[in-house]
Design a protein around this motif. Sequence first.
Motif, PDB file in Angstrom:
ATOM      1  N   ILE A  56       5.048   3.097   1.823  1.00 15.33           N
ATOM      2  CA  ILE A  56       3.878   2.744   1.016  1.00 15.33           C
ATOM      3  C   ILE A  56       3.394   1.332   1.362  1.00 15.33           C
ATOM      4  O   ILE A  56       2.193   1.098   1.512  1.00 15.33           O
ATOM      5  CB  ILE A  56       4.179   2.896  -0.485  1.00 15.33           C
ATOM      6  CG1 ILE A  56       4.374   4.383  -0.806  1.00 15.33           C
ATOM      7  CG2 ILE A  56       3.071   2.285  -1.343  1.00 15.33           C
ATOM      8  CD1 ILE A  56       4.966   4.667  -2.165  1.00 15.33           C
ATOM      9  N   ALA A  57       4.318   0.405   1.518  1.00 10.18           N
ATOM     10  CA  ALA A  57       3.942  -0.966   1.889  1.00 10.18           C
ATOM     11  C   ALA A  57       3.222  -0.976   3.240  1.00 10.18           C
ATOM     12  O   ALA A  57       2.212  -1.685   3.416  1.00 10.18           O
ATOM     13  CB  ALA A  57       5.175  -1.863   1.925  1.00 10.18           C
ATOM     14  N   ASP A  60      -0.292   0.521   2.821  1.00  6.89           N
ATOM     15  CA  ASP A  60      -1.197  -0.347   2.062  1.00  6.89           C
ATOM     16  C   ASP A  60      -1.983  -1.314   2.958  1.00  6.89           C
ATOM     17  O   ASP A  60      -2.965  -1.900   2.515  1.00  6.89           O
ATOM     18  CB  ASP A  60      -0.428  -1.153   1.016  1.00  6.89           C
ATOM     19  CG  ASP A  60      -0.168  -0.374  -0.256  1.00  6.89           C
ATOM     20  OD1 ASP A  60      -0.811   0.695  -0.460  1.00  6.89           O
ATOM     21  OD2 ASP A  60       0.679  -0.813  -1.055  1.00  6.89           O
ATOM     22  N   GLN A  61      -1.592  -1.446   4.210  1.00  8.42           N
ATOM     23  CA  GLN A  61      -2.291  -2.336   5.138  1.00  8.42           C
ATOM     24  C   GLN A  61      -3.578  -1.724   5.689  1.00  8.42           C
ATOM     25  O   GLN A  61      -4.337  -2.406   6.378  1.00  8.42           O
ATOM     26  CB  GLN A  61      -1.379  -2.666   6.322  1.00  8.42           C
ATOM     27  CG  GLN A  61      -0.086  -3.356   5.939  1.00  8.42           C
ATOM     28  CD  GLN A  61       0.806  -3.495   7.146  1.00  8.42           C
ATOM     29  OE1 GLN A  61       0.490  -4.268   8.059  1.00  8.42           O
ATOM     30  NE2 GLN A  61       1.894  -2.753   7.167  1.00  8.42           N
TER      31      GLN A  61
END
Length: 109
Positions: A56-57, A60-61
């Motif tokens: 997810i991190a 998110d970019q």
Amino acid sequence: MSETVFALPKGYEDLAWLADWALPTERGRHSKRIGTPLPEIQRVYDALLPRIEPMIAHLDQFPINDLPPAEANLMLLALVFVEVSPSVELLHSPTVPDGFEPSRFEVHF
């Protein structure tokens, strides 16, 4: 004859064995889940659980509506995790015991 490659971002290539789960629709992923024995669902869950937050991190970019192909595949794997989690964590079954016939549901979003 060439084999289609399931592209994933660097660091996630080891999840390529999940390509047959990375279906583009919720209905497809749901059908895959209800047609898969619980031990295999558990295997998918166990592979994705420790990776879901970093996935997810990473995602998110990028703008959700313009994911590069490798990230789009990673997004599908995140959705696979969403699909298999209830079977492992709550239901202990590929299907909802005593639930409605799955074909009665249609997800719109």
